[in-house]
Design a protein around this motif. Sequence first.
Motif, PDB file in Angstrom:
ATOM      1  N   MET A   1       4.161 -13.267   9.987  1.00  0.00           N
ATOM      2  CA  MET A   1       3.623 -13.436   8.639  1.00  0.00           C
ATOM      3  C   MET A   1       2.153 -13.021   8.538  1.00  0.00           C
ATOM      4  SD  MET A   1       6.053 -14.599   6.732  1.00  0.00           S
ATOM      5  CE  MET A   1       5.206 -15.348   5.360  1.00  0.00           C
ATOM      6  N   ALA A   2       1.541 -12.740   9.687  1.00  0.00           N
ATOM      7  CA  ALA A   2       0.124 -12.397   9.675  1.00  0.00           C
ATOM      8  C   ALA A   2      -0.137 -11.185   8.800  1.00  0.00           C
ATOM      9  CB  ALA A   2      -0.345 -12.116  11.101  1.00  0.00           C
ATOM     10  N   GLY A   3      -1.127 -11.330   7.901  1.00  0.00           N
ATOM     11  CA  GLY A   3      -1.520 -10.210   7.071  1.00  0.00           C
ATOM     12  C   GLY A   3      -0.646  -9.958   5.868  1.00  0.00           C
ATOM     13  N   THR A   4       0.454 -10.727   5.702  1.00  0.00           N
ATOM     14  CA  THR A   4       1.380 -10.447   4.612  1.00  0.00           C
ATOM     15  C   THR A   4       0.706 -10.553   3.250  1.00  0.00           C
ATOM     16  OG1 THR A   4       3.270 -11.230   5.887  1.00  0.00           O
ATOM     17  CG2 THR A   4       3.526 -11.166   3.511  1.00  0.00           C
ATOM     18  N   LEU A   5      -0.054 -11.620   3.018  1.00  0.00           N
ATOM     19  CA  LEU A   5      -0.746 -11.789   1.740  1.00  0.00           C
ATOM     20  C   LEU A   5      -1.758 -10.672   1.521  1.00  0.00           C
ATOM     21  CD1 LEU A   5      -1.512 -13.320  -0.825  1.00  0.00           C
ATOM     22  CD2 LEU A   5      -3.061 -14.716   0.573  1.00  0.00           C
ATOM     23  N   ILE A   6      -2.492 -10.313   2.562  1.00  0.00           N
ATOM     24  CA  ILE A   6      -3.512  -9.278   2.437  1.00  0.00           C
ATOM     25  C   ILE A   6      -2.891  -7.934   2.098  1.00  0.00           C
ATOM     26  CG2 ILE A   6      -5.285  -7.988   3.702  1.00  0.00           C
ATOM     27  CD1 ILE A   6      -5.869 -10.622   5.217  1.00  0.00           C
ATOM     28  N   THR A   7      -1.786  -7.590   2.755  1.00  0.00           N
ATOM     29  CA  THR A   7      -1.135  -6.323   2.451  1.00  0.00           C
ATOM     30  C   THR A   7      -0.542  -6.342   1.042  1.00  0.00           C
ATOM     31  OG1 THR A   7       0.833  -7.135   3.638  1.00  0.00           O
ATOM     32  CG2 THR A   7      -0.623  -5.651   4.816  1.00  0.00           C
ATOM     33  N   ARG A   8      -0.078  -7.504   0.592  1.00  0.00           N
ATOM     34  CA  ARG A   8       0.419  -7.606  -0.788  1.00  0.00           C
ATOM     35  C   ARG A   8      -0.723  -7.378  -1.767  1.00  0.00           C
ATOM     36  NH1 ARG A   8       4.083 -12.132  -3.801  1.00  0.00           N
ATOM     37  NH2 ARG A   8       5.353 -11.841  -1.938  1.00  0.00           N
ATOM     38  N   ILE A   9      -1.861  -8.011  -1.539  1.00  0.00           N
ATOM     39  CA  ILE A   9      -3.026  -7.824  -2.401  1.00  0.00           C
ATOM     40  C   ILE A   9      -3.421  -6.349  -2.444  1.00  0.00           C
ATOM     41  CG2 ILE A   9      -5.520  -8.254  -2.558  1.00  0.00           C
ATOM     42  CD1 ILE A   9      -4.961 -11.119  -1.590  1.00  0.00           C
ATOM     43  N   ASN A  10      -3.406  -5.700  -1.283  1.00  0.00           N
ATOM     44  CA  ASN A  10      -3.769  -4.287  -1.226  1.00  0.00           C
ATOM     45  C   ASN A  10      -2.841  -3.415  -2.062  1.00  0.00           C
ATOM     46  OD1 ASN A  10      -5.911  -4.803   0.470  1.00  0.00           O
ATOM     47  ND2 ASN A  10      -4.799  -4.330   2.344  1.00  0.00           N
TER      48      ASN A  10
END
Length: 283
Positions: A1-10
């Motif tokens: 799950m690492a980075g999932t929110l950040i990649t979604r925001i991107n």
Amino acid sequence: MAGTLITRINSYYDSLSKSDQAISDFLTQNIDTAARLSIQELALATNVSTATISRFAKKIGFASFQDLKLAIHITEPVNTDNFFSELAPSDSYKDILKKNFTSNISSLNATFNLVSEQDLEQTLEILLNADTVGFFGLGGSNAIAGIAFHKFLRMPLKTVYHQDFHYQQMLAAKLTAKDCAFVISHTGKNKDTLRIVEILKSRSVPVIAITSFANSLLAKAADVALISISEEISFRPEAVASTVSQISLLDAIFLMYGMKTQVETEDTIKNIRQIIKESRVNN
């Protein structure tokens, strides 16, 4: 799950308002501390209203701020010195291979978490009701469309595809509401790709988009948008990284369609295998 929110925001970032981008910037830079903030504290830290925070959460695909906060809790901080995030001149060939594989796995995990069951149900409903499916894409996306076309040739469903943009326009003009089309574009804003979508929509053709940007013009025009997430690393642009996720999405849809049409599909695959077998030289 690492980075999932950040990649979604991107994937949404370019189409967000300045206030929403301020929230995005704060979250990506302070993900380790943001989970402890209330909506009021986050609003104060980003100099926006609580209502803007709530709207932001919905814009990037969450039902509420609480759902966004849960995603913040399970997202790990991005370490720019992480072995797997960048390539270095001193890396051995095996190091580069490992980093590339790890980046691809990360992209697949992020895409998996972003595509919903409802998205897949809508995609299969469109496919199962179609007489013909067309595959459209330009540049690097054209290669992905070609791979998907090659796979779906094994299905009882009629398939169309061409490399040339002008031929693609002609194919799009021949499809009808009884057919469907996959349109693939990393950015979702290529002018020629959007022209193909315009032709398809004028013909009432259901469009399934595969793109990395959820708020792109392609995603908004499509009947279903499947979002493939990837992060850019040194020497490899994000568009190239997204290829793995896009091909894997199409692989999975191919299998789903095959399972739903198992009897017809098995006959078609059997016939194709026999024809291919006959074309091979026996040792």
